[in-house]
Write a protein that holds these residues in place. Structure first.
Motif, PDB file in Angstrom:
ATOM      1  N   SER A  27       0.949  -1.249   0.042  1.00 26.37           N
ATOM      2  CA  SER A  27       0.018  -0.065   0.060  1.00 26.37           C
ATOM      3  C   SER A  27       0.635   1.347  -0.017  1.00 26.37           C
ATOM      4  N   TYR A  28       0.314   2.303  -0.312  1.00 27.64           N
ATOM      5  CA  TYR A  28       1.176   3.580  -0.409  1.00 27.64           C
ATOM      6  C   TYR A  28       1.536   3.949   0.890  1.00 27.64           C
ATOM      7  N   LYS A  29       0.645   3.854   1.901  1.00 27.39           N
ATOM      8  CA  LYS A  29       1.091   4.173   3.238  1.00 27.39           C
ATOM      9  C   LYS A  29       2.329   3.405   3.749  1.00 27.39           C
ATOM     10  N   ASN A  30       2.338   2.152   3.415  1.00 25.72           N
ATOM     11  CA  ASN A  30       3.298   1.158   3.849  1.00 25.72           C
ATOM     12  C   ASN A  30       4.506   1.576   3.260  1.00 25.72           C
ATOM     13  N   SER A  31       4.672   1.658   1.980  1.00 24.44           N
ATOM     14  CA  SER A  31       5.844   2.046   1.296  1.00 24.44           C
ATOM     15  C   SER A  31       6.361   3.461   1.759  1.00 24.44           C
ATOM     16  N   LYS A  67       2.639  -7.003   4.448  1.00 24.97           N
ATOM     17  CA  LYS A  67       2.126  -6.056   5.542  1.00 24.97           C
ATOM     18  C   LYS A  67       3.115  -6.173   6.655  1.00 24.97           C
ATOM     19  N   ARG A  68       4.299  -6.704   6.494  1.00 25.97           N
ATOM     20  CA  ARG A  68       5.333  -6.668   7.539  1.00 25.97           C
ATOM     21  C   ARG A  68       6.805  -6.510   6.725  1.00 25.97           C
ATOM     22  N   ALA A  69       7.636  -6.132   7.463  1.00 27.98           N
ATOM     23  CA  ALA A  69       8.829  -5.944   7.048  1.00 27.98           C
ATOM     24  C   ALA A  69      10.002  -6.016   8.270  1.00 27.98           C
ATOM     25  N   ILE A  70      11.082  -6.534   7.869  1.00 29.48           N
ATOM     26  CA  ILE A  70      12.160  -6.618   8.716  1.00 29.48           C
ATOM     27  C   ILE A  70      13.327  -5.810   8.265  1.00 29.48           C
ATOM     28  N   ILE A  71      14.015  -4.957   8.614  1.00 28.16           N
ATOM     29  CA  ILE A  71      15.207  -4.242   8.507  1.00 28.16           C
ATOM     30  C   ILE A  71      16.284  -4.319   9.429  1.00 28.16           C
ATOM     31  N   LYS A  72      17.508  -4.840   8.920  1.00 27.60           N
ATOM     32  CA  LYS A  72      18.708  -4.952   9.489  1.00 27.60           C
ATOM     33  C   LYS A  72      19.590  -3.928   9.252  1.00 27.60           C
ATOM     34  N   ASN A 123      27.548  -1.811  15.709  1.00 28.92           N
ATOM     35  CA  ASN A 123      25.975  -1.687  15.952  1.00 28.92           C
ATOM     36  C   ASN A 123      25.232  -2.674  15.101  1.00 28.92           C
ATOM     37  N   LEU A 124      24.419  -3.440  15.618  1.00 28.23           N
ATOM     38  CA  LEU A 124      23.201  -3.959  14.815  1.00 28.23           C
ATOM     39  C   LEU A 124      21.920  -3.418  15.234  1.00 28.23           C
ATOM     40  N   LEU A 125      20.821  -2.790  14.246  1.00 32.18           N
ATOM     41  CA  LEU A 125      19.689  -2.701  14.755  1.00 32.18           C
ATOM     42  C   LEU A 125      18.812  -3.242  13.757  1.00 32.18           C
ATOM     43  N   VAL A 126      17.781  -4.073  14.534  1.00 30.36           N
ATOM     44  CA  VAL A 126      16.847  -4.494  13.631  1.00 30.36           C
ATOM     45  C   VAL A 126      15.317  -4.054  14.005  1.00 30.36           C
ATOM     46  N   LEU A 127      14.790  -3.511  12.904  1.00 27.06           N
ATOM     47  CA  LEU A 127      13.525  -2.832  13.093  1.00 27.06           C
ATOM     48  C   LEU A 127      12.425  -3.769  12.411  1.00 27.06           C
ATOM     49  N   PHE A 128      11.214  -3.900  13.195  1.00 29.76           N
ATOM     50  CA  PHE A 128      10.050  -4.736  12.653  1.00 29.76           C
ATOM     51  C   PHE A 128       8.846  -3.816  12.367  1.00 29.76           C
ATOM     52  N   TYR A 129       8.345  -3.897  11.187  1.00 30.18           N
ATOM     53  CA  TYR A 129       7.398  -3.002  10.753  1.00 30.18           C
ATOM     54  C   TYR A 129       6.025  -3.961  10.644  1.00 30.18           C
ATOM     55  N   ILE A 130       4.955  -3.432  11.160  1.00 34.05           N
ATOM     56  CA  ILE A 130       3.786  -4.231  10.860  1.00 34.05           C
ATOM     57  C   ILE A 130       2.791  -3.306  10.308  1.00 34.05           C
ATOM     58  N   ASP A 131       1.932  -3.488   9.416  1.00 33.08           N
ATOM     59  CA  ASP A 131       0.921  -2.489   8.951  1.00 33.08           C
ATOM     60  C   ASP A 131      -0.127  -2.388  10.181  1.00 33.08           C
TER      61      ASP A 131
END
Lengths: 131, 114
Positions: A27-31, A67-72, A123-131
Protein backbone atom coordinates in the motif's frame (compact mmCIF):
# COMPACT_ATOMS: atom_id res chain seq x y z
CA UNK A 1 17.46 -7.12 -0.52
CA UNK A 2 20.94 -6.66 0.88
CA UNK A 3 22.87 -3.46 0.23
CA UNK A 4 26.02 -1.73 1.43
CA UNK A 5 25.82 2.06 1.58
CA UNK A 6 28.49 4.67 1.98
CA UNK A 7 27.86 7.46 4.49
CA UNK A 8 26.61 10.05 2.02
CA UNK A 9 23.28 11.70 1.30
CA UNK A 10 23.66 10.53 -2.29
CA UNK A 11 23.59 6.91 -1.15
CA UNK A 12 20.57 7.53 1.08
CA UNK A 13 18.75 8.99 -1.91
CA UNK A 14 19.64 6.01 -4.10
CA UNK A 15 18.58 3.56 -1.38
CA UNK A 16 15.32 5.44 -0.84
CA UNK A 17 14.47 5.14 -4.53
CA UNK A 18 15.34 1.45 -4.48
CA UNK A 19 13.12 0.74 -1.47
CA UNK A 20 10.35 2.75 -3.07
CA UNK A 21 10.65 0.67 -6.22
CA UNK A 22 10.66 -2.75 -4.54
CA UNK A 23 7.75 -1.83 -2.24
CA UNK A 24 5.58 -0.46 -5.03
CA UNK A 25 3.22 -3.42 -4.65
CA UNK A 26 2.57 -2.59 -1.00
CA UNK A 27 0.00 0.00 0.00
CA UNK A 28 1.17 3.57 -0.56
CA UNK A 29 1.10 4.16 3.21
CA UNK A 30 3.30 1.16 3.98
CA UNK A 31 5.77 1.99 1.23
CA UNK A 32 5.96 5.63 2.29
CA UNK A 33 6.45 4.84 5.99
CA UNK A 34 9.16 2.28 5.27
CA UNK A 35 11.01 4.75 3.07
CA UNK A 36 10.63 7.49 5.68
CA UNK A 37 11.67 5.28 8.62
CA UNK A 38 14.76 4.08 6.79
CA UNK A 39 15.67 7.60 5.77
CA UNK A 40 15.58 8.66 9.42
CA UNK A 41 17.64 5.74 10.73
CA UNK A 42 20.26 5.96 8.00
CA UNK A 43 20.56 9.72 8.35
CA UNK A 44 21.13 9.24 12.05
CA UNK A 45 23.94 6.73 11.53
CA UNK A 46 25.59 8.79 8.81
CA UNK A 47 25.34 12.07 10.70
CA UNK A 48 26.07 11.03 14.27
CA UNK A 49 27.97 7.77 13.79
CA UNK A 50 30.07 8.61 10.76
CA UNK A 51 29.87 12.44 10.41
CA UNK A 52 29.11 11.84 6.71
CA UNK A 53 32.52 10.31 6.09
CA UNK A 54 31.91 8.82 2.66
CA UNK A 55 34.56 6.13 3.23
CA UNK A 56 32.54 4.54 6.05
CA UNK A 57 29.95 1.89 5.28
CA UNK A 58 26.51 0.81 6.46
CA UNK A 59 25.27 -2.71 5.84
CA UNK A 60 21.54 -3.16 5.32
CA UNK A 61 19.11 -6.01 4.86
CA UNK A 62 15.50 -5.40 3.88
CA UNK A 63 13.03 -8.29 3.99
CA UNK A 64 9.30 -7.81 3.54
CA UNK A 65 5.91 -9.28 2.87
CA UNK A 66 2.76 -7.40 1.97
CA UNK A 67 2.12 -6.14 5.51
CA UNK A 68 5.34 -6.73 7.41
CA UNK A 69 8.98 -5.88 7.07
CA UNK A 70 12.20 -6.60 8.91
CA UNK A 71 15.16 -4.32 8.40
CA UNK A 72 18.68 -4.97 9.63
CA UNK A 73 21.18 -2.14 9.80
CA UNK A 74 24.78 -2.68 10.85
CA UNK A 75 27.53 -0.11 11.13
CA UNK A 76 31.03 0.18 12.52
CA UNK A 77 30.54 3.40 14.39
CA UNK A 78 31.11 3.71 18.13
CA UNK A 79 28.55 1.81 20.21
CA UNK A 80 25.20 3.57 20.34
CA UNK A 81 21.86 2.08 21.35
CA UNK A 82 19.08 4.21 19.82
CA UNK A 83 16.40 2.17 21.61
CA UNK A 84 17.65 3.46 24.98
CA UNK A 85 18.38 7.03 24.00
CA UNK A 86 16.22 9.63 25.73
CA UNK A 87 14.84 12.37 23.53
CA UNK A 88 12.57 15.32 24.23
CA UNK A 89 8.95 14.96 23.15
CA UNK A 90 8.14 16.62 19.80
CA UNK A 91 5.83 19.19 21.42
CA UNK A 92 8.65 20.33 23.72
CA UNK A 93 10.88 20.75 20.67
CA UNK A 94 8.14 22.58 18.80
CA UNK A 95 7.62 25.03 21.64
CA UNK A 96 11.34 25.82 21.56
CA UNK A 97 11.28 26.15 17.76
CA UNK A 98 13.92 23.42 17.47
CA UNK A 99 14.91 22.57 13.92
CA UNK A 100 15.98 19.01 14.77
CA UNK A 101 15.42 16.07 17.07
CA UNK A 102 12.25 14.70 15.46
CA UNK A 103 13.73 11.72 13.62
CA UNK A 104 14.01 9.33 16.56
CA UNK A 105 10.42 9.94 17.55
CA UNK A 106 9.27 9.24 13.98
CA UNK A 107 11.21 5.97 13.95
CA UNK A 108 9.54 4.92 17.21
CA UNK A 109 6.12 5.74 15.76
CA UNK A 110 6.70 3.99 12.43
CA UNK A 111 8.28 0.74 13.61
CA UNK A 112 6.51 -1.75 15.80
CA UNK A 113 9.70 -2.83 17.52
CA UNK A 114 13.42 -2.12 17.46
CA UNK A 115 16.09 -4.47 18.80
CA UNK A 116 19.67 -3.36 19.33
CA UNK A 117 22.77 -5.47 19.67
CA UNK A 118 26.27 -4.19 20.24
CA UNK A 119 28.73 -5.96 17.96
CA UNK A 120 32.45 -6.42 18.61
CA UNK A 121 33.15 -3.76 16.00
CA UNK A 122 29.95 -1.72 15.79
CA UNK A 123 26.18 -1.78 16.06
CA UNK A 124 23.31 -3.86 14.79
CA UNK A 125 19.76 -2.56 14.77
CA UNK A 126 16.81 -4.71 13.73
CA UNK A 127 13.55 -2.95 13.00
CA UNK A 128 10.15 -4.60 12.72
CA UNK A 129 7.32 -3.03 10.75
CA UNK A 130 3.72 -4.23 10.87
CA UNK A 131 0.88 -2.62 8.94
CA UNK B 1 16.53 17.36 -10.37
CA UNK B 2 19.38 14.93 -9.95
CA UNK B 3 21.70 16.61 -7.44
CA UNK B 4 19.29 18.59 -5.30
CA UNK B 5 15.75 17.30 -5.42
CA UNK B 6 14.14 20.52 -4.26
CA UNK B 7 13.36 23.70 -6.15
CA UNK B 8 11.93 26.81 -4.50
CA UNK B 9 10.16 29.56 -6.39
CA UNK B 10 9.25 32.77 -4.61
CA UNK B 11 6.25 35.03 -5.19
CA UNK B 12 4.24 37.61 -3.29
CA UNK B 13 0.57 38.37 -2.84
CA UNK B 14 -0.52 41.14 -0.48
CA UNK B 15 1.25 40.73 2.83
CA UNK B 16 2.22 37.13 2.05
CA UNK B 17 5.40 35.76 0.58
CA UNK B 18 4.71 32.48 -1.18
CA UNK B 19 7.37 29.81 -1.44
CA UNK B 20 6.40 27.21 -3.97
CA UNK B 21 8.25 23.99 -3.25
CA UNK B 22 8.84 21.24 -5.77
CA UNK B 23 10.53 17.94 -4.96
CA UNK B 24 11.65 16.25 -1.77
CA UNK B 25 12.56 17.87 1.53
CA UNK B 26 15.08 15.67 3.32
CA UNK B 27 18.39 15.95 5.16
CA UNK B 28 20.13 16.88 1.91
CA UNK B 29 17.68 19.53 0.70
CA UNK B 30 16.23 20.97 3.92
CA UNK B 31 19.14 23.44 4.41
CA UNK B 32 17.98 25.10 1.17
CA UNK B 33 14.49 25.56 2.63
CA UNK B 34 15.87 26.76 5.97
CA UNK B 35 18.04 29.30 4.19
CA UNK B 36 15.11 30.63 2.14
CA UNK B 37 12.91 30.93 5.23
CA UNK B 38 15.63 32.54 7.37
CA UNK B 39 16.31 35.08 4.66
CA UNK B 40 12.66 36.13 4.54
CA UNK B 41 12.20 36.27 8.30
CA UNK B 42 15.41 38.27 8.77
CA UNK B 43 14.08 40.75 6.21
CA UNK B 44 10.92 41.16 8.29
CA UNK B 45 8.71 39.11 5.95
CA UNK B 46 6.89 37.07 8.54
CA UNK B 47 3.69 36.17 6.68
CA UNK B 48 4.75 33.16 4.67
CA UNK B 49 2.81 30.52 2.77
CA UNK B 50 4.52 27.31 1.73
CA UNK B 51 2.79 25.95 -1.34
CA UNK B 52 3.52 22.25 -0.96
CA UNK B 53 1.59 20.93 -3.94
CA UNK B 54 4.82 19.61 -5.42
CA UNK B 55 6.31 18.08 -2.26
CA UNK B 56 6.12 14.30 -2.45
CA UNK B 57 8.36 13.48 0.49
CA UNK B 58 9.33 15.21 3.71
CA UNK B 59 11.60 13.78 6.37
CA UNK B 60 12.11 15.03 9.92
CA UNK B 61 14.76 17.43 8.61
CA UNK B 62 12.08 19.20 6.57
CA UNK B 63 9.68 19.19 9.48
CA UNK B 64 12.38 20.80 11.61
CA UNK B 65 12.85 23.58 9.06
CA UNK B 66 9.13 24.39 9.16
CA UNK B 67 8.94 24.19 12.97
CA UNK B 68 11.73 26.73 13.33
CA UNK B 69 10.09 29.05 10.80
CA UNK B 70 6.71 28.66 12.49
CA UNK B 71 8.23 29.69 15.79
CA UNK B 72 10.19 32.57 14.27
CA UNK B 73 7.26 34.01 12.30
CA UNK B 74 4.78 33.75 15.17
CA UNK B 75 7.23 35.33 17.62
CA UNK B 76 7.22 38.31 15.25
CA UNK B 77 3.40 38.38 15.02
CA UNK B 78 3.31 36.67 11.65
CA UNK B 79 2.51 33.11 10.57
CA UNK B 80 3.72 30.22 8.46
CA UNK B 81 0.89 28.61 6.54
CA UNK B 82 1.09 25.26 4.80
CA UNK B 83 -0.97 24.95 1.63
CA UNK B 84 -1.92 21.90 -0.45
CA UNK B 85 0.07 19.44 1.64
CA UNK B 86 -0.08 15.92 0.22
CA UNK B 87 -1.68 13.32 2.49
CA UNK B 88 1.48 11.32 3.16
CA UNK B 89 3.43 14.45 4.04
CA UNK B 90 0.64 15.65 6.32
CA UNK B 91 0.68 12.24 7.98
CA UNK B 92 4.27 12.93 9.11
CA UNK B 93 3.10 16.11 10.89
CA UNK B 94 0.28 14.07 12.43
CA UNK B 95 2.64 11.35 13.65
CA UNK B 96 4.56 14.03 15.52
CA UNK B 97 1.36 15.48 16.98
CA UNK B 98 1.72 18.74 15.03
CA UNK B 99 -1.58 18.69 13.12
CA UNK B 100 -3.09 21.35 15.36
CA UNK B 101 0.06 23.42 15.79
CA UNK B 102 0.40 24.30 12.10
CA UNK B 103 -2.16 26.03 9.91
CA UNK B 104 -2.95 23.66 7.04
CA UNK B 105 -4.99 24.81 4.05
CA UNK B 106 -6.31 22.66 1.20
CA UNK B 107 -5.13 25.14 -1.43
CA UNK B 108 -2.88 28.13 -1.89
CA UNK B 109 -5.94 30.30 -2.56
CA UNK B 110 -7.49 29.33 0.77
CA UNK B 111 -4.23 29.93 2.62
CA UNK B 112 -4.06 33.44 1.23
CA UNK B 113 -7.70 34.25 1.91
CA UNK B 114 -8.01 32.88 5.45
Amino acid sequence: MVRTLRASTKDIRKYREEIKKITKNLSYKNSHFLVLGLEEILTNVMEHGYRYDGRRKIYTGFFYTKKRAIIKIADRAKPYDPTKAKHPEPMELLEKGADGGYGNYLVKKIFYKAVYRQLSNGNLLVLFYID
Amino acid sequence: MAQSELTIRQGEKGKFVILQLQGKVDSETSPKLTEALNKLISAGKVWIVLDMTGVSFMSSAGIGATVKALNDTRSKKGDLRLAAVQDEVKKVYELLGFAAAFSFYPSLKQALEA
